[in-house]
Design a protein around this motif. Structure first.
Motif, PDB file in Angstrom:
ATOM      1  N   ALA A   1       0.721  -1.210   0.168  1.00 30.78           N
ATOM      2  CA  ALA A   1       0.065  -0.104   0.049  1.00 30.78           C
ATOM      3  C   ALA A   1       0.870   1.392  -0.073  1.00 30.78           C
ATOM      4  N   ALA A   2       1.864   1.360   0.680  1.00 27.46           N
ATOM      5  CA  ALA A   2       2.728   2.389   0.761  1.00 27.46           C
ATOM      6  C   ALA A   2       3.543   2.636  -0.550  1.00 27.46           C
ATOM      7  N   ARG A   3       4.117   1.737  -1.260  1.00 22.85           N
ATOM      8  CA  ARG A   3       4.632   1.704  -2.406  1.00 22.85           C
ATOM      9  C   ARG A   3       3.592   2.266  -3.393  1.00 22.85           C
ATOM     10  N   ARG A   4       2.441   1.829  -3.438  1.00 18.30           N
ATOM     11  CA  ARG A   4       1.359   2.052  -4.425  1.00 18.30           C
ATOM     12  C   ARG A   4       1.021   3.835  -4.348  1.00 18.30           C
ATOM     13  N   LEU A   5       1.007   4.322  -2.894  1.00 13.82           N
ATOM     14  CA  LEU A   5       0.552   5.433  -2.447  1.00 13.82           C
ATOM     15  C   LEU A   5       1.732   6.596  -2.648  1.00 13.82           C
TER      16      LEU A   5
END
Length: 128
Positions: A105-109
């Motif tokens: 999620a951190a990577r995507r955001l």
């Protein structure tokens, strides 16, 4: 916040906190009935918010008369509260899409993983 907690405990409602927008609206409002009037508004707001399964007591819960046929997103909401809602919904949706894989999620955001954990805590998000 303490008054909201007392009201929730008294009525055996889930723990609800006042959103920043609701706090600002309460602080800006005129309370001719003093604490009793304020408590009545917060009590009714907690019941409304709980009935909607909301995570926070929002402006429209405290001041439903400002809500015009469900258009609470356009009425009585600050830029900051609107941004906070957007961020919370985006983060929750991304976490659900990644089965709560915080690193993904951190990577995507494009956020630091530690910041995602801070946002999860700040928004009160819970898995499932």
């Amino acid at each position: 916040q303490a008054l909201a907690q007392v009201v929730c405990e008294r009525h055996r409602l889930p723990h609800l906190e006042l959103s920043p927008g609701a706090l600002r609206a309460i602080q800006a409002a005129d309370w001719p009935g003093n604490v009793r009037q304020l408590e009545n508004h917060i009590e009714a707001a907690a019941v409304r918010a709980s009935g909607e399964r909301a995570r926070h007591i929002e402006v429209q819960h405290v001041f439903p008369e400002r809500d015009d046929a469900g258009a609470h997103d356009a009425i009585g909401i600050t830029f900051q509260e609107s941004t906070r809602r957007f961020q919370s919904e985006l983060l929750e949706r991304t976490l659900e899409e990644t089965q709560w894989n915080v690193s993904e999620a951190a990577r995507r955001l494009d956020l630091a993983r530690s910041h995602v954990y801070n946002l999860i805590e700040a928004f009160g998000l819970k898995r499932g």
